[in-house]
Design a protein around this motif. Structure first.
Motif, PDB file in Angstrom:
ATOM      1  N   UNK A   8       0.757  -1.396   0.116  1.00  7.38           N
ATOM      2  CA  UNK A   8       0.073   0.021  -0.177  1.00  7.38           C
ATOM      3  C   UNK A   8       0.560   1.167   0.224  1.00  7.38           C
ATOM      4  N   UNK A   9       1.665   1.219   0.757  1.00  9.84           N
ATOM      5  CA  UNK A   9       2.769   2.196   0.576  1.00  9.84           C
ATOM      6  C   UNK A   9       3.680   2.431  -0.475  1.00  9.84           C
ATOM      7  N   UNK A  10       4.401   1.504  -0.904  1.00 10.92           N
ATOM      8  CA  UNK A  10       4.500   1.610  -2.349  1.00 10.92           C
ATOM      9  C   UNK A  10       3.801   2.527  -3.923  1.00 10.92           C
ATOM     10  N   UNK A  11       2.055   1.727  -3.115  1.00  7.18           N
ATOM     11  CA  UNK A  11       1.414   1.823  -3.931  1.00  7.18           C
ATOM     12  C   UNK A  11       0.745   3.592  -3.895  1.00  7.18           C
ATOM     13  N   UNK A  40      11.876  -0.467 -19.938  1.00  7.66           N
ATOM     14  CA  UNK A  40      11.925  -0.580 -18.772  1.00  7.66           C
ATOM     15  C   UNK A  40      10.658  -2.054 -18.319  1.00  7.66           C
ATOM     16  N   UNK A  41       9.866  -1.934 -18.965  1.00  9.80           N
ATOM     17  CA  UNK A  41       8.669  -3.017 -19.109  1.00  9.80           C
ATOM     18  C   UNK A  41       9.207  -4.177 -19.264  1.00  9.80           C
ATOM     19  N   UNK A  42      10.306  -3.949 -20.121  1.00  6.78           N
ATOM     20  CA  UNK A  42      10.817  -5.584 -20.194  1.00  6.78           C
ATOM     21  C   UNK A  42      12.086  -5.997 -19.448  1.00  6.78           C
ATOM     22  N   UNK A  84      10.135   2.343 -10.470  1.00 11.39           N
ATOM     23  CA  UNK A  84       8.964   3.152 -10.705  1.00 11.39           C
ATOM     24  C   UNK A  84      10.023   3.703 -12.047  1.00 11.39           C
ATOM     25  N   UNK A  85      10.949   4.460 -11.590  1.00  8.39           N
ATOM     26  CA  UNK A  85      11.329   5.806 -12.473  1.00  8.39           C
ATOM     27  C   UNK A  85      12.158   4.944 -13.416  1.00  8.39           C
ATOM     28  N   UNK A  86      13.224   3.798 -13.300  1.00  5.97           N
ATOM     29  CA  UNK A  86      14.612   3.779 -13.630  1.00  5.97           C
ATOM     30  C   UNK A  86      15.435   3.333 -13.506  1.00  5.97           C
TER      31      UNK A  86
END
Length: 134
Positions: A8-11, A40-42, A84-86
């Motif tokens: 939840x905190x990560x969300x 990033x998706x890969x 999340x950002x790379x």
């Protein structure tokens, strides 16, 4: 329940990043992220690998360190934000200032502070269990 609180905190963190992007406050971060989206998706390894990385980083903080709680939460924030950002942002000194600002704001927020403290407790408990299993 323990994993849910941390998730939840990560969300919340991810939601804040999305809000910043939409508001145009994180133009630099958005540009970096948009360039990395496909890669990033890969290379995204999933929540389990992120959790393992966080536990490993927290376990590396000395039990005698008087700032252990703060450092544990910072390791959590850095890991989630980099996920999340790379990973390239780790070379940007502005990234660490941003993490510090986010951490200070979260811990100063009267509604979030108890959640942060609970997450810290869970992080420290998980890292202790993990290191004793080795």
């Amino acid at each position: 329940m323990k994993i849910e609180s941390t998730s939840q905190l990560a969300s919340i963190i991810r939601s804040q990043i999305d809000s910043m992007r939409k508001a145009g406050k994180a133009t630099h971060v958005s540009n970096v992220n948009s360039k990395k989206n496909a890669a990033n998706n890969k290379s995204h390894k999933g929540k389990k690998d992120l959790g393992s990385l966080i536990v490993q980083r927290v376990a590396g903080i000395s039990l005698e360190d008087p700032h252990r709680r703060r450092k544990a939460f910072r390791a959590f924030l850095e890991s989630v934000l980099l996920d999340e950002l790379g990973d390239r942002l780790i070379a940007d000194p502005q990234f660490f200032r941003m993490v510090e600002d986010i951490q200070n704001q979260m811990q100063a927020d009267t509604e979030l502070a108890p959640v942060v403290e609970q997450a810290i407790d869970l992080l420290l408990a998980s890292s202790t269990q993990n290191s004793s299993a080795m």
